[in-house]
Design a protein around this motif. Structure first.
Motif, short mmCIF file in Angstrom:
data_model
loop_
_atom_site.label_atom_id
_atom_site.label_comp_id
_atom_site.label_asym_id
_atom_site.label_seq_id
_atom_site.Cartn_x
_atom_site.Cartn_y
_atom_site.Cartn_z
N GLY A 22 3.94 -5.16 -0.98
CA GLY A 22 2.79 -6.04 -1.15
C GLY A 22 2.27 -6.04 -2.57
N GLU A 23 2.93 -5.28 -3.44
CA GLU A 23 2.58 -5.26 -4.86
C GLU A 23 3.78 -5.77 -5.65
N PHE A 24 3.50 -6.50 -6.73
CA PHE A 24 4.62 -6.99 -7.55
C PHE A 24 4.14 -7.24 -8.98
N MET A 25 5.11 -7.31 -9.89
CA MET A 25 4.81 -7.54 -11.31
C MET A 25 5.62 -8.73 -11.80
N PRO A 26 5.01 -9.90 -11.97
CA PRO A 26 5.74 -11.05 -12.48
C PRO A 26 6.19 -10.88 -13.92
N THR A 27 5.45 -10.07 -14.70
CA THR A 27 5.88 -9.67 -16.03
C THR A 27 5.52 -8.20 -16.20
N LYS A 28 6.00 -7.59 -17.27
CA LYS A 28 5.71 -6.18 -17.48
C LYS A 28 4.25 -5.92 -17.79
N ASP A 29 3.49 -6.97 -18.07
CA ASP A 29 2.08 -6.82 -18.42
C ASP A 29 1.12 -7.29 -17.32
N VAL A 30 1.66 -7.67 -16.17
CA VAL A 30 0.82 -8.19 -15.09
C VAL A 30 1.21 -7.52 -13.77
N ALA A 31 0.25 -6.92 -13.10
CA ALA A 31 0.47 -6.33 -11.78
C ALA A 31 -0.44 -7.02 -10.78
N ILE A 32 0.10 -7.35 -9.61
CA ILE A 32 -0.63 -8.10 -8.59
C ILE A 32 -0.48 -7.40 -7.25
N ALA A 33 -1.57 -7.29 -6.50
CA ALA A 33 -1.53 -6.74 -5.15
C ALA A 33 -2.14 -7.75 -4.19
N MET A 34 -1.53 -7.89 -3.02
CA MET A 34 -2.05 -8.80 -2.02
C MET A 34 -3.00 -8.07 -1.07
N GLY A 35 -4.09 -8.75 -0.72
CA GLY A 35 -4.95 -8.28 0.34
C GLY A 35 -4.82 -9.23 1.52
N ILE A 36 -4.40 -8.71 2.65
CA ILE A 36 -4.11 -9.58 3.80
C ILE A 36 -5.10 -9.30 4.93
N PHE A 37 -5.68 -10.36 5.46
CA PHE A 37 -6.65 -10.27 6.55
C PHE A 37 -6.25 -11.29 7.60
N THR A 38 -6.02 -10.85 8.83
CA THR A 38 -5.64 -11.76 9.90
C THR A 38 -6.60 -11.64 11.07
N ARG A 39 -6.81 -12.75 11.76
CA ARG A 39 -7.73 -12.76 12.88
C ARG A 39 -7.37 -11.73 13.95
N PRO A 40 -6.10 -11.65 14.41
CA PRO A 40 -5.79 -10.68 15.47
C PRO A 40 -6.12 -9.24 15.08
N ALA A 41 -5.81 -8.88 13.83
CA ALA A 41 -6.07 -7.50 13.39
C ALA A 41 -7.56 -7.23 13.30
N ILE A 42 -8.32 -8.20 12.82
CA ILE A 42 -9.77 -8.00 12.71
C ILE A 42 -10.41 -7.96 14.09
N GLU A 43 -9.97 -8.82 14.97
CA GLU A 43 -10.55 -8.85 16.32
C GLU A 43 -10.35 -7.52 17.05
N ARG A 44 -9.14 -6.96 16.93
CA ARG A 44 -8.90 -5.74 17.70
C ARG A 44 -9.65 -4.55 17.13
N ILE A 45 -9.80 -4.47 15.80
CA ILE A 45 -10.55 -3.33 15.25
C ILE A 45 -12.05 -3.52 15.52
N ALA A 46 -12.52 -4.76 15.49
CA ALA A 46 -13.93 -5.02 15.78
C ALA A 46 -14.24 -4.65 17.23
N ARG A 47 -13.33 -4.93 18.14
CA ARG A 47 -13.56 -4.59 19.54
C ARG A 47 -13.56 -3.08 19.74
N GLN A 48 -12.66 -2.40 19.06
CA GLN A 48 -12.65 -0.93 19.14
C GLN A 48 -14.00 -0.37 18.66
#
Length: 347
Positions: free
Chosen positions: A143-169
């Motif tokens: 989930g992390e990648f570097m398009p160039t040697k000077d740029v680092a990018i990380a993804m933050g992923i949020f999905t309804r099913p995952a949020i719903e189940r943790i909220a219910r817990q």
């Protein structure tokens, strides 16, 4: 029934605190007349690299798939050889592989200890599979990648099913406790991601009219916890925020050495102390096994052995209140001395 539970000692202080937890849990089960556990030792960590060429051998993962749950000691993946450091650490892999989506981390001050927030008694419910921890949020890769040697990018992923189940817990847990749920987010800045988290948690909480529901931005939440943490009950938040907040609340309760956790799906669970491997004190008998013991008690409770779990927790609190404490709580007891004192308190 007889449960089969894995035992993974881990690194650093792990080979000291995990066996201590096993002894106490066995004593708690015996004292309540419950069936004994069949413990299944399995290789993990630096020792497994030496014997199996991997910090998490295939045989370990395959065996865990056949068990009811397991105790995982801390790992020191930063000290592994470079080729092993590049892989997902054992804890992260197991959480992702077994979809252990709920990381439940209580923080409760012990009577007579120097807690920074006396009376603190709350639980951080942390979504454990996505969010801003990119190593767990994608099917392949980090989930992390570097398009160039000077740029680092990380993804933050949020999905309804995952949020719903943790909220219910979190809502179900709040129903069994003080009926107060706090949603932690950063929706004023991260509107699309944590704003989505906040929105869905509110939707789920609407199904629980018995609950008092509020929400705070993550930065404000840290201040509120330090100033009046005893006013909170159940906090629900995304992965990275939950990791940070639970370390904070562990220290506010008195020490990370007393901070337990359980990582659970709907059908299996992993008990794991919230603290790290503490290599600087490993092998000296100084480690506090409380967090590991209490994590094991959480596992027993999750399995249905609630009477034994309650007795173990009572034994922990009675031992500390009686003055037997490890160095992090201002005492002089060794790891093994503390565990034996807890066992004595169960009789």
């Amino acid at each position: 029934m007889t449960y089969r539970l894995g035992v993974l000692d881990g690194d650093g202080i792990g080979p000291e605190i995990v066996p201590a937890a096993v002894r106490v849990l066995d004593a708690g089960l015996a004292a309540t007349g419950a069936d004994p556990v069949e413990w299944v030792p399995l290789p993990v960590g630096a020792a497994a690299i030496e014997t199996h060429g991997s910090a998490l051998p295939d045989v370990t993962v395959e065996t865990l798939d056949k068990l009811d749950g397991w105790l995982l000691g801390p790992h020191d993946s930063a000290s592994y050889p470079a080729e092993h450091r590049a892989r997902l650490n054992p804890s992260g892999f197991l959480r992702k592989h077994f979809d252990l989506f709920a990381n439940i981390r209580p923080a409760r001050a012990f009577e007579g200890t120097p807690a920074l927030v006396p009376g603190l008694d709350l639980v951080v419910v942390r979504e454990n599979t996505e969010g801003f921890y990119a190593d767990r949020s994608t099917y392949r890769g980090t989930g992390e990648f570097m398009p160039t040697k000077d740029v680092a990018i990380a993804m933050g992923i949020f999905t309804r099913p995952a949020i719903e189940r943790i909220a219910r817990q979190a809502c179900e847990l709040a129903l069994r406790r003080g009926r107060h749920l706090t949603i932690v987010h950063k929706a004023n800045v991260l509107r699309t991601t944590t704003g989505f988290f906040l929105e869905i948690c509110r939707e789920v909480a609407a199904d629980y009219p018995q609950l008092d529901v509020d929400d705070f931005h993550i930065d404000a939440m840290t201040v509120h916890l330090v100033r009046h943490g005893a006013d909170f009950d159940v906090l629900v938040t995304e992965n990275m925020f939950g990791d940070i907040l639970s370390d904070l609340t562990g220290e506010l309760a008195g020490s990370l050495g007393i901070a337990p956790s359980i990582n659970a799906s709907y059908d299996r669970a992993m008990a794991q102390a919230a603290h790290g491997s503490a290599p600087d004190i490993a092998g000296h008998g100084l480690a506090n096994p409380t967090a590991m013991i209490a994590s094991g008690a959480m596992l027993l409770d999750w399995l249905g052995a609630s009477e034994a779990a309650d007795l173990v927790n009572q034994g922990l609190r009675a031992t500390v209140a009686g003055g037997t404490r490890t160095a992090d709580l201002g005492g002089t007891a060794s790891t093994s001395e503390f565990a034996e004192a807890v066992i004595g308190a169960l009789a």
